[in-house]
Motif scaffolding. Structure first.
Motif, mmCIF file in Angstrom:
data_model
loop_
_atom_site.group_PDB
_atom_site.id
_atom_site.type_symbol
_atom_site.label_atom_id
_atom_site.label_comp_id
_atom_site.label_asym_id
_atom_site.label_seq_id
_atom_site.Cartn_x
_atom_site.Cartn_y
_atom_site.Cartn_z
ATOM 1 N N UNK A 48 44.516 -2.071 -23.532
ATOM 2 C CA UNK A 48 45.595 -2.983 -23.071
ATOM 3 C C UNK A 48 46.046 -2.181 -21.831
ATOM 4 N N UNK A 49 46.711 -2.944 -21.007
ATOM 5 C CA UNK A 49 47.290 -2.567 -19.770
ATOM 6 C C UNK A 49 48.256 -1.263 -19.938
ATOM 7 N N UNK A 50 48.929 -1.573 -21.011
ATOM 8 C CA UNK A 50 49.991 -0.370 -21.205
ATOM 9 C C UNK A 50 49.149 0.943 -21.590
ATOM 10 N N UNK A 53 47.824 2.256 -18.461
ATOM 11 C CA UNK A 53 48.608 3.027 -17.663
ATOM 12 C C UNK A 53 48.963 4.498 -18.179
ATOM 13 N N UNK A 54 49.083 4.469 -19.492
ATOM 14 C CA UNK A 54 49.207 5.847 -20.348
ATOM 15 C C UNK A 54 47.944 6.761 -19.979
ATOM 16 N N UNK A 106 46.488 2.875 -11.026
ATOM 17 C CA UNK A 106 45.567 2.090 -11.015
ATOM 18 C C UNK A 106 45.935 0.460 -10.714
ATOM 19 N N UNK A 107 45.407 -0.477 -11.342
ATOM 20 C CA UNK A 107 45.850 -1.813 -10.963
ATOM 21 C C UNK A 107 47.049 -2.108 -11.721
ATOM 22 N N UNK A 108 47.266 -1.488 -12.720
ATOM 23 C CA UNK A 108 48.550 -1.814 -13.575
ATOM 24 C C UNK A 108 49.792 -0.933 -13.116
ATOM 25 N N UNK A 109 49.591 0.049 -12.217
ATOM 26 C CA UNK A 109 50.617 0.638 -11.924
ATOM 27 C C UNK A 109 50.862 2.185 -12.238
ATOM 28 N N UNK A 110 51.961 2.676 -12.733
ATOM 29 C CA UNK A 110 52.123 3.939 -13.168
ATOM 30 C C UNK A 110 52.872 3.922 -14.450
#
Length: 157
Positions: A48-50, A53-54, A106-110
């Motif tokens: 997942x995007x979460x 990011x993690x 990355x594409x989903x940020x921090x």
């Protein structure tokens, strides 16, 4: 002082890499400069995007030491003109910082953990750029800042 530009994932387009190379070579005339590319995540299509990011956040934080000054390139950060960015860079150098790290996610940020660790956030524009295109744009602005600080003719006021 040393400056590191920390990025998540490899550059996928040759023209982006070529643009980055131009400014990395120029920057090394002014400062101890390093480009650090964190490895792409394995099986990211199944995450997942979460989760992405993690995991990217863990990579970023594993590179940052407690004494490093971490500045995130983030759309919600402080906006600077090129002149003001140069002044801010000079301020950080005058403060005796040993290592400035500028990072893009990355594409989903921090992740929240990266935001919590960051010392500052800057924005290059109110517009959103891909995490690929922002690389040469930021390197050009960093180079421009050093030419401003050295009163060189690259920047026209």
């Amino acid at each position: 002082m040393k400056i590191t530009f920390l990025m998540c994932g490899k550059t996928c387009d040759k023209w982006v890499e070529t643009g980055m190379d131009v400014f990395v070579k120029r920057l090394k005339n002014y400062i101890n400069f390093d480009l650090k590319v964190l490895p792409d995540l394995k099986n990211s299509s199944k995450l997942s995007s979460a989760e992405i990011k993690t995991l990217e956040g863990e990579q970023i934080l594993s590179f940052v030491n407690p004494s490093d000054f971490l500045i995130l390139l983030d759309e919600n950060g402080t906006l600077f003109s090129s002149q003001k960015f140069a002044q801010e860079l000079q301020k950080q150098m005058n403060a005796g910082r040993k290592h400035l790290i500028f990072s893009i996610g990355g594409p989903y940020g921090f992740s929240k953990e990266v935001y919590d660790r960051a010392n500052a956030k800057i924005s290059l524009s109110p517009m959103t750029f891909s995490h690929q295109i922002v690389r040469p744009i930021f390197l050009e602005q960093l180079y421009r800042a050093f030419t401003i600080l050295n009163n060189e003719p690259y920047h026209h006021s």
